[in-house]
Design an enzyme around this catalytic site. Sequence first.
Site, PDB file in Angstrom:
ATOM      1  N   ARG A  40       0.577  -0.754   0.332  1.00  0.00           N
ATOM      2  CA  ARG A  40       0.156   0.326   0.085  1.00  0.00           C
ATOM      3  C   ARG A  40       1.175   1.163   0.016  1.00  0.00           C
ATOM      4  NH1 ARG A  40      -4.142  -0.634   3.679  1.00  0.00           N
ATOM      5  NH2 ARG A  40      -3.138  -3.020   3.962  1.00  0.00           N
ATOM      6  N   THR A  41       1.913   1.346   1.024  1.00  0.00           N
ATOM      7  CA  THR A  41       2.682   2.255   0.284  1.00  0.00           C
ATOM      8  C   THR A  41       3.767   2.966  -0.592  1.00  0.00           C
ATOM      9  OG1 THR A  41       3.493   2.550   3.364  1.00  0.00           O
ATOM     10  CG2 THR A  41       4.656   3.848   2.592  1.00  0.00           C
ATOM     11  N   LYS A  74      21.811  -8.130  -5.360  1.00  0.00           N
ATOM     12  CA  LYS A  74      22.889  -9.367  -5.251  1.00  0.00           C
ATOM     13  C   LYS A  74      24.055  -8.680  -5.012  1.00  0.00           C
ATOM     14  CE  LYS A  74      20.975  -9.405 -10.471  1.00  0.00           C
ATOM     15  NZ  LYS A  74      20.999  -8.547 -11.689  1.00  0.00           N
ATOM     16  N   ARG A 116      12.038   3.047   1.768  1.00  0.00           N
ATOM     17  CA  ARG A 116      11.706   2.299   2.727  1.00  0.00           C
ATOM     18  C   ARG A 116      12.760   1.194   2.484  1.00  0.00           C
ATOM     19  NH1 ARG A 116       5.754  -0.874   4.181  1.00  0.00           N
ATOM     20  NH2 ARG A 116       6.029   0.908   4.516  1.00  0.00           N
ATOM     21  N   HIS A 148       7.590   6.328   9.995  1.00  0.00           N
ATOM     22  CA  HIS A 148       6.908   6.728   8.762  1.00  0.00           C
ATOM     23  C   HIS A 148       6.198   7.583   8.711  1.00  0.00           C
ATOM     24  CE1 HIS A 148       4.971   5.154   5.764  1.00  0.00           C
ATOM     25  NE2 HIS A 148       4.321   3.947   5.651  1.00  0.00           N
TER      26      HIS A 148
END
Lengths: 319, 203
Positions: free
Chosen positions: A55-56, A83, A105, A135
């Site tokens: 959702r974010t 990687k 994030r 947040h």
Amino acid sequence: MKRHLLSAADLTRDDAELVLRTAEEMRALADRPIKKLPALRGRTVVNLFFEDSTRTRISFEAAAKRLSADVINFAAKGSSLSKGESLKDTALTLEAMGADAVVVRHGASGAPHRLAHSGWVRSSVVNAGDGTHEHPTQALLDAFTMWRHLGSLDGRRVAIVGDVLHSRVARSNALLLRTLGAEVTLVAPPTLLPVGIDSWPVETSYDLDAVIPKSDVVMMLRVQAERMQGGFFPTAREYSRRYGLDGRRMATLQDHTIVMHPGPMVRGMEITADVADSARSVIVEQVTNGVAVRMAVLYLLLGGNEPAGSADSTEGVAE
Amino acid sequence: MCAQPAPTDALPDGRQSGRIVLDARDITRALTRIAHEILERNKGAQDLVLLGIPSRGVPLAQRVAERIAAVEGCDVPVGSLDVTMYRDDLRLKPARGLLPTQIPTGGVDGKTVVLVDDVLFSGRTIRAALDALNDLGRPRAVRLAVLVDRGHRELPIRADFVGKNLPTSLVERVSVTLAGIDAEDAVTIHGTAADATSEGADA
């Protein structure tokens, strides 16, 4: 406003109110035939997501696109990040691509701060959740949702219930709501309150039944089992009996009290289905408001040649 | 801008000195005439929508609508149209807060929209307003009403309804104050050369 939005504490009261007022205008866009504004035409917003999020990321993507920005999604899975590329090299790549804003994030608390202050990138950094730290846009959209339902937050009582220890939402909300004048009470079992909670600008309680009848807002948090490696409570059943919001507890709320949840919900754990689907629940509305608030943040950070000032920036239009 | 009087002509009570070119009664007469001209041009009040450009265009639009209601006996929808995000100088200044946009129920599709603003100057605000309107629907026609036209257009835009044509020099500043937002109704010219530097290229 500062150039980066890393913490809810970066926002003064004037900044926060400017975001809320701007979000109110952005929200009206949803009712228009053309859901698009030209403000960020030619700007590039990179969504840099080291942790899974639906959702974010979608919310930031929708916000940036509605402001006409170009959006590049950069997810950890299936990219060079898996990687073994370092945050620094990723940042230099983004810089070389000419990103104007990086929405990040990361599983590690402080990663957005590192990105913003290391000199690797010149773009604005927006924290979309870092570890168990902060947040801030979630706190803004929660405050916006409360503001739309309750008006001014001065003196309003907000109960934040559940896994505060692992919640970046709780910390950002506590800081922002305090800035906006609300009184925050954190309700959780002792094992799920962080060390140093005394220094937060909040009350704490272990007794949900004593707190919620006085509250104007009850915000339920998800128990973040994926971040838990030990026994924080005996059983899930005991947790939901003591700290879950069910129909019986909901009946003790005041008539105007709203029930919130930052999502994703675990129905039957911290909230029962009848509460989540009740008329008090504004959980779906929080998602709608999230787009408006993120549009406001991106616009205020990127819309001009520098981030918006506070308060007086609405002046000087006429003549 | 209007809210920041130059130090030399600020009176102790916060009002501005300078030369008053329209007083409250002049403004009333000008708005009454504009209301009649709009009705004459539109052959009545049907399908009219008045959109004020914040901040001072909005109360002006409301006043014009009141006069139209008094003459025709029917209400004309009034709204506001913020043009901040459509301005061509958006990137030249720090990001600015938005002002309210309120489109009357019924929208603008097929309507005759009259944009209302206080001062017409470079024409850039009106160009931005036309772009903003384009995202809201397709009016049958768009007209422009302004209280003061001070000249110095930088774009091919003209007003359909003008309260007063006010020839000015570029170093002068025109400020409109309206009761409700400000202390009183007045249109004032401030003429010192020192003011020129603080002048924006708005409206």
